[in-house]
Design an enzyme around this catalytic site. Sequence first.
Site, PDB file in Angstrom:
ATOM      1  N   ARG A 227      36.349 -42.848 -54.653  1.00 18.97           N
ATOM      2  CA  ARG A 227      37.585 -43.614 -54.706  1.00 18.97           C
ATOM      3  C   ARG A 227      37.714 -44.537 -53.508  1.00 18.97           C
ATOM      4  O   ARG A 227      38.105 -45.677 -53.630  1.00 18.97           O
ATOM      5  CB  ARG A 227      38.756 -42.623 -54.728  1.00 18.97           C
ATOM      6  CG  ARG A 227      40.103 -43.230 -54.414  1.00 18.97           C
ATOM      7  CD  ARG A 227      41.187 -42.490 -55.112  1.00 18.97           C
ATOM      8  NE  ARG A 227      40.807 -42.240 -56.490  1.00 18.97           N
ATOM      9  CZ  ARG A 227      41.093 -41.140 -57.177  1.00 18.97           C
ATOM     10  NH1 ARG A 227      41.780 -40.179 -56.634  1.00 18.97           N
ATOM     11  NH2 ARG A 227      40.688 -41.001 -58.422  1.00 18.97           N
ATOM     12  N   TYR A 228      37.430 -44.004 -52.333  1.00 15.67           N
ATOM     13  CA  TYR A 228      37.585 -44.754 -51.094  1.00 15.67           C
ATOM     14  C   TYR A 228      36.218 -45.287 -50.660  1.00 15.67           C
ATOM     15  O   TYR A 228      35.188 -44.760 -51.052  1.00 15.67           O
ATOM     16  CB  TYR A 228      38.138 -43.829 -50.003  1.00 15.67           C
ATOM     17  CG  TYR A 228      39.517 -43.271 -50.287  1.00 15.67           C
ATOM     18  CD1 TYR A 228      40.650 -44.061 -50.128  1.00 15.67           C
ATOM     19  CD2 TYR A 228      39.682 -41.962 -50.693  1.00 15.67           C
ATOM     20  CE1 TYR A 228      41.915 -43.536 -50.358  1.00 15.67           C
ATOM     21  CE2 TYR A 228      40.944 -41.427 -50.931  1.00 15.67           C
ATOM     22  CZ  TYR A 228      42.058 -42.225 -50.755  1.00 15.67           C
ATOM     23  OH  TYR A 228      43.306 -41.702 -50.981  1.00 15.67           O
TER      24      TYR A 228
ATOM     25  N   ARG B 148      34.065 -42.412 -48.290  1.00 12.69           N
ATOM     26  CA  ARG B 148      34.056 -40.959 -48.475  1.00 12.69           C
ATOM     27  C   ARG B 148      34.174 -40.621 -49.953  1.00 12.69           C
ATOM     28  O   ARG B 148      34.760 -41.384 -50.728  1.00 12.69           O
ATOM     29  CB  ARG B 148      35.182 -40.299 -47.683  1.00 12.69           C
ATOM     30  CG  ARG B 148      36.576 -40.835 -47.958  1.00 12.69           C
ATOM     31  CD  ARG B 148      37.457 -40.632 -46.722  1.00 12.69           C
ATOM     32  NE  ARG B 148      38.863 -40.929 -46.968  1.00 12.69           N
ATOM     33  CZ  ARG B 148      39.353 -42.173 -46.980  1.00 12.69           C
ATOM     34  NH1 ARG B 148      38.566 -43.217 -46.833  1.00 12.69           N
ATOM     35  NH2 ARG B 148      40.649 -42.357 -47.175  1.00 12.69           N
TER      36      ARG B 148
ATOM     37  N   CYS C   9      37.493 -20.584 -59.480  1.00 14.40           N
ATOM     38  CA  CYS C   9      38.548 -20.227 -58.537  1.00 14.40           C
ATOM     39  C   CYS C   9      38.850 -18.752 -58.736  1.00 14.40           C
ATOM     40  O   CYS C   9      38.794 -18.253 -59.856  1.00 14.40           O
ATOM     41  CB  CYS C   9      39.814 -21.038 -58.809  1.00 14.40           C
ATOM     42  SG  CYS C   9      39.716 -22.710 -58.176  1.00 14.40           S
TER      43      CYS C   9
ATOM     44  N   CYS D 216      45.926 -21.463 -59.655  1.00 19.80           N
ATOM     45  CA  CYS D 216      47.249 -21.932 -59.250  1.00 19.80           C
ATOM     46  C   CYS D 216      47.915 -22.589 -60.453  1.00 19.80           C
ATOM     47  O   CYS D 216      47.310 -23.428 -61.116  1.00 19.80           O
ATOM     48  CB  CYS D 216      47.135 -22.951 -58.129  1.00 19.80           C
ATOM     49  SG  CYS D 216      46.235 -22.362 -56.704  1.00 19.80           S
TER      50      CYS D 216
ATOM     51  N   CYS E  92      47.907 -26.451 -60.412  1.00 15.48           N
ATOM     52  CA  CYS E  92      46.620 -27.118 -60.172  1.00 15.48           C
ATOM     53  C   CYS E  92      46.641 -28.546 -60.711  1.00 15.48           C
ATOM     54  O   CYS E  92      47.020 -28.797 -61.848  1.00 15.48           O
ATOM     55  CB  CYS E  92      45.491 -26.347 -60.853  1.00 15.48           C
ATOM     56  SG  CYS E  92      43.869 -27.079 -60.545  1.00 15.48           S
TER      57      CYS E  92
ATOM     58  N   ARG F 286      44.019 -30.194 -61.313  1.00 16.01           N
ATOM     59  CA  ARG F 286      42.920 -30.263 -62.299  1.00 16.01           C
ATOM     60  C   ARG F 286      43.138 -29.207 -63.378  1.00 16.01           C
ATOM     61  O   ARG F 286      42.195 -28.564 -63.833  1.00 16.01           O
ATOM     62  CB  ARG F 286      41.575 -30.072 -61.606  1.00 16.01           C
ATOM     63  CG  ARG F 286      41.353 -31.111 -60.542  1.00 16.01           C
ATOM     64  CD  ARG F 286      39.947 -31.251 -60.023  1.00 16.01           C
ATOM     65  NE  ARG F 286      40.009 -32.217 -58.933  1.00 16.01           N
ATOM     66  CZ  ARG F 286      39.828 -31.906 -57.639  1.00 16.01           C
ATOM     67  NH1 ARG F 286      39.503 -30.681 -57.296  1.00 16.01           N
ATOM     68  NH2 ARG F 286      39.943 -32.835 -56.720  1.00 16.01           N
TER      69      ARG F 286
ATOM     70  N   ASP G 140      51.528 -33.764 -58.596  1.00 20.01           N
ATOM     71  CA  ASP G 140      50.923 -34.783 -59.465  1.00 20.01           C
ATOM     72  C   ASP G 140      51.494 -34.779 -60.885  1.00 20.01           C
ATOM     73  O   ASP G 140      52.131 -33.820 -61.302  1.00 20.01           O
ATOM     74  CB  ASP G 140      49.410 -34.564 -59.544  1.00 20.01           C
ATOM     75  CG  ASP G 140      48.706 -34.957 -58.260  1.00 20.01           C
ATOM     76  OD1 ASP G 140      49.189 -35.892 -57.587  1.00 20.01           O
ATOM     77  OD2 ASP G 140      47.676 -34.334 -57.933  1.00 20.01           O
TER      78      ASP G 140
ATOM     79  N   ASP H 143      49.804 -39.078 -54.496  1.00 22.59           N
ATOM     80  CA  ASP H 143      48.471 -39.483 -54.933  1.00 22.59           C
ATOM     81  C   ASP H 143      48.699 -40.382 -56.157  1.00 22.59           C
ATOM     82  O   ASP H 143      49.204 -39.931 -57.180  1.00 22.59           O
ATOM     83  CB  ASP H 143      47.622 -38.254 -55.269  1.00 22.59           C
ATOM     84  CG  ASP H 143      46.153 -38.476 -54.939  1.00 22.59           C
ATOM     85  OD1 ASP H 143      45.724 -39.656 -54.951  1.00 22.59           O
ATOM     86  OD2 ASP H 143      45.434 -37.500 -54.692  1.00 22.59           O
TER      87      ASP H 143
ATOM     88  N   LYS I 150      45.847 -41.795 -52.021  1.00 28.81           N
ATOM     89  CA  LYS I 150      47.047 -41.199 -51.431  1.00 28.81           C
ATOM     90  C   LYS I 150      47.884 -42.258 -50.728  1.00 28.81           C
ATOM     91  O   LYS I 150      47.381 -42.996 -49.896  1.00 28.81           O
ATOM     92  CB  LYS I 150      46.630 -40.110 -50.453  1.00 28.81           C
ATOM     93  CG  LYS I 150      45.852 -38.997 -51.129  1.00 28.81           C
ATOM     94  CD  LYS I 150      45.352 -37.995 -50.137  1.00 28.81           C
ATOM     95  CE  LYS I 150      44.497 -36.936 -50.804  1.00 28.81           C
ATOM     96  NZ  LYS I 150      43.173 -37.439 -51.236  1.00 28.81           N
TER      97      LYS I 150
HETATM   98  C1  LIG Z   1      42.051 -36.929 -51.105  1.00 32.62           C
HETATM   99  C2  LIG Z   1      40.802 -37.561 -51.479  1.00 32.62           C
HETATM  100  C3  LIG Z   1      39.865 -37.943 -50.509  1.00 32.62           C
HETATM  101  C4  LIG Z   1      40.096 -37.726 -49.029  1.00 32.62           C
HETATM  102  O1  LIG Z   1      41.176 -38.441 -48.580  1.00 32.62           O
HETATM  103  P1  LIG Z   1      41.603 -38.358 -47.052  1.00 32.62           P
HETATM  104  O2  LIG Z   1      42.860 -39.140 -46.981  1.00 32.62           O
HETATM  105  O3  LIG Z   1      40.472 -38.955 -46.289  1.00 32.62           O
HETATM  106  O4  LIG Z   1      41.775 -36.908 -46.721  1.00 32.62           O
HETATM  107  C5  LIG Z   1      38.714 -38.548 -50.933  1.00 32.62           C
HETATM  108  N1  LIG Z   1      38.479 -38.785 -52.243  1.00 32.62           N
HETATM  109  C6  LIG Z   1      39.358 -38.456 -53.185  1.00 32.62           C
HETATM  110  C7  LIG Z   1      39.046 -38.765 -54.601  1.00 32.62           C
HETATM  111  C8  LIG Z   1      40.544 -37.827 -52.841  1.00 32.62           C
HETATM  112  O5  LIG Z   1      41.425 -37.469 -53.800  1.00 32.62           O
END
Ligand SMILES: *Cc1c(COP(=O)(O)O)cnc(C)c1O
Length: 438
Positions: A122-123, A126, A135, A139, A142, A144, A303, A340, A347
Amino acid sequence: MKIYSSKQQIIAEKLDSDAVLEKWKDWRWQRRHVITSIDTFEYLSGIRFTQNKKKELVKTVQKFPLSITPYYFSLIEFEDYNNDPIFKQAFPSPSELIISASDMRDPLYEEKDSPVSSITHRYPDRVLFHVSNICSMYCRHCTRKRKVGDHDSIPSKQVLTEGIDFIKKTPQIRDVLLSGGDPLMLSDGYLDWLLGELSRIPHLEVIRIGTRVPVVLPYRITKELVLTLSKYQPLWINTHFNHPREITLSSRLALKMLADAGFPLGNQTVLLAGVNDCPRIIKRLVHKLVQNRVRPYYLYQCDLSEGLTHLRTSVGKGIEIIESLIGHTSGFCVPTYVIDAPGGGGKIPIMPNYLISWSTNKVVLRNYEGVITTYKEPDSYEPVFCDRNCDECTLQLKLDDADEMRSVGIAKLLDDSQQTFSLIPEENERLERRTINE
Ligand SMILES: *Cc1c(COP(=O)(O)O)cnc(C)c1O
């Protein structure tokens, strides 16, 4: 030897006539005795549901299965179970079958932003790596929920190798977040293999693990596990406490073992109606967390996943909670409250407003006490035109390994070296008219 409390002793003996403390503290014993049926729940708790209620519950569990570790089950206070925060997180509610119009199967588009089946990218720098489908406790909140109990299996090395290969060939990824399921439900050996593979990727700077094990199965944190994980520092561990009652002797011991081994510990809480939607409860929670060397990281707005409607709060409740923390307690006790974004926007932080007004050289602010104050900006500050030519700049970056800087989004609007002065949605009628007129 006796188990910690007589309540736990009774539960354990009902599950296994030879139960002793050694068994109770053995996470494999806990796993083997997870409570997955309404009948077992009734047998252990002494609660008897009416025939009608039971029918509804069984129907709910067919869609969204039930699983509670004996340990987590033992934290429920049965005298007032309907209001119990542990019960509400672990035990199904027929309200889960009510799907509202705004609910989605996969609200965060985790499956759309997925280059290979185990990865959500997504980002820019990372990724989320889904390394486990298991699990120990399901929860009820959840995100998911669509996947819960689907195929309670460990992904094959082949599936995970696809994910590892994707990270290998994507050099901009510097941070990988192991998620699932719960990554710590993998065996020590399997984790050792996985972390070994990841640690050999030169561009990976950190690995993170998201786990609820310290909350629902603290006995999984064994000396052997800690030794295995210790080989792969820097490793950040984020856990998921939602209520101060979850911080028990057993969970504190698990956190101590992790903190003593040097893992930076964080916590992600989900704001849940009827569980922790109260400034006083969250304040107690964050104070207990930092006492155990856990830094509150995120507070999540619940969510829009299907089956969670009854657990959602208004956004105002979250802002009210953050308002009650900032300034009132230590800065490192305050998590970032986030929504989110549905559709995969990531987020988005939400805060009370502290900036009240602004003129050319002065900002007006308010503090947590309601004091209104001003900050006078310097008359002498010369704005530097930044053309992103760092070699000519007087600021001494001088880092050969500094990251490339490519501005996107709002940061691009602020970038002096860019021509972009507005961001326009894809479907904009005004601009469409323009192209027709041209
Ligand atoms: C939460 C999340 C992250 C990590 O986000 P940070 O703000 O860096 O903690 C990375 N990828 C996805 C898809 C996420 O939902």
